[in-house]
Design an enzyme around this catalytic site. Sequence first.
Site, PDB file in Angstrom:
ATOM      1  N   LYS A 125     -17.053  -1.445  16.579  1.00 13.03           N
ATOM      2  CA  LYS A 125     -16.600  -0.788  17.812  1.00 13.03           C
ATOM      3  C   LYS A 125     -17.799  -0.568  18.702  1.00 13.03           C
ATOM      4  O   LYS A 125     -18.928  -0.458  18.223  1.00 13.03           O
ATOM      5  CB  LYS A 125     -15.964   0.560  17.480  1.00 13.03           C
ATOM      6  CG  LYS A 125     -15.060   1.109  18.567  1.00 13.03           C
ATOM      7  CD  LYS A 125     -13.683   0.482  18.507  1.00 13.03           C
ATOM      8  CE  LYS A 125     -12.775   0.955  19.598  1.00 13.03           C
ATOM      9  NZ  LYS A 125     -11.381   0.570  19.322  1.00 13.03           N
ATOM     10  N   ASP A 183     -10.627  -1.162  25.129  1.00 14.55           N
ATOM     11  CA  ASP A 183     -10.187   0.124  24.575  1.00 14.55           C
ATOM     12  C   ASP A 183     -10.072   1.041  25.801  1.00 14.55           C
ATOM     13  O   ASP A 183      -9.937   0.535  26.935  1.00 14.55           O
ATOM     14  CB  ASP A 183     -11.188   0.651  23.527  1.00 14.55           C
ATOM     15  CG  ASP A 183     -10.639   1.812  22.704  1.00 14.55           C
ATOM     16  OD1 ASP A 183      -9.883   1.562  21.754  1.00 14.55           O
ATOM     17  OD2 ASP A 183     -10.932   2.984  23.017  1.00 14.55           O
TER      18      ASP A 183
END
Length: 448
Positions: free
Chosen positions: A129, A169
């Site tokens: 991430k 995201d």
Amino acid sequence: MSALDPVLQPHYETVLARNPGEQEFHQAVLEVLESLGPVVRKHRHYVDEAVIERLCEPERQLLFRVPWTDDQGRVQINRAFRVEFNSALGPYKGGLRFHPSVYLGIVKFLGFEQIFKNALTGMPIGGGKGGSDFDPKGKSDAEVMRFCQSMMTELYRHLGEYTDVPAGDIGVGGREIGYLFGQYKRITNRYESGVLTGKGLAYGGSQVRTEATGYGTVFFTEEMLKARGQSLSGRRVVVSGSGNVAIYAAQKAAALGAHVVACSDSSGYVVDEDGLDVDLLKQVKEVERQRISAYADQRRAATFVAGGSVWDVRCEVALPCATQNELDTDAARTLLANGVVAVAEGANMPCTPGATRIFREGAVLFAPGKAANAGGVATSALEMQQNASRDSWSFAHTEERLRDIMVGVHERCATAADEYGTPGDYVSGANISSFIQVADAMLSLGVV
Ligand code: NDP
Ligand code: 2IT
């Protein structure tokens, strides 16, 4: 619901000591470890061979400065991160988040969750991430472009379709992915389509990727209800957030016959008893990039409530699709009192540990994010497949693949929960099934 097994307690304490102040990361680790008691009691070698310690320590963590120039000609400095957490199953895969709250603890929690989520999809993708404390709100397109170009000028050396493949995201959608891909292509002089997912359909993106997380969350909810002989049809649904995940969760729930009556953003919520007009919501949020209050301004049946909690709106199915820890114990009690039957986390870790406990103890069907929102990353993996074979599939075919994948995720969770003595508990099912898959792969690869 299991407390932390004494064998795992020292591992959790090590995580606390090694990662001070990273509360969200601690929370994500604890939730997984709490599920693993029955696994380590049955298979002691996972502890003896230090799999837990290895899993909790990212393989690589990158932290760098991103300088860029705003429209007034002033130099701005942001901080960016990429945590390459685990590559036992495939290249690091996971989104980039642009939000002022982003710091290492948030990126680590998201990267840690991603390892297990990606395993649950059954696709060959590891977990990672990234993100930045850059705030895209109120920035011009040109500013967003300059920021993305500067970020990629550092990040590109760590990426590659076999190495690390970011996507979107919070705060990162099609616009940002386009600018990031453009800069990657320019710097490397390679049209390496599979290096980023969530690309536009004009240059290597996949049908259904935009819709996938929200659609997948609803497919998973349908599967949970089906397992109890129920369905979404006719159910009153509340969604939180009004971004990518929320919009397409609302759209698919309505398509399956549900009545979606509310959504939110960080300034308040909208109630629309006629059922949310998803086309208007898309226009307001995706095209005009406005606040949710603008939706209510344009629709007579809708009311905007400034501040407050969207979870005060009565519903049978709650889909938290905004951000971490947005649904607390008070909200959980309200939902329970209002007759909620199912909660599925479209966002990552939106329910606090206390709220999760209330749902699980209250016999509410509860789908943790790593299962419920896995459709987004799974469709990213389908995008990578299409890029690798220089192919592009139809919407109908891709949606069918997504549906099958979500049925598979549900099946994996349900089977593991049954096998380890917690039938119907999707939290332990998700954690156990994915842990075993990743741990076995890690052990096969030796001490690396
Ligand atoms: P978007 O940026 O499109 O939308 C985010 C929404 O959540 C907005 O409505 C935003 O409101 C709200 N929100 C964000 N931060 C906060 C906050 N601190 N407090 C209150 N509301 C907030 O993001 P996505 O829809 O893509 O992501 C939503 C969630 O889903 C995240 O948890 C993300 O990690 C998760 N997720 C996303 C996937 C994807 O493919 N995009 C895949 C799997 C999970 P406002 O505009 O006011 O900030
Ligand atoms: O949280 C997530 O799963 C995402 N933001 C999507 C990741 C991806 O690589 O598609």
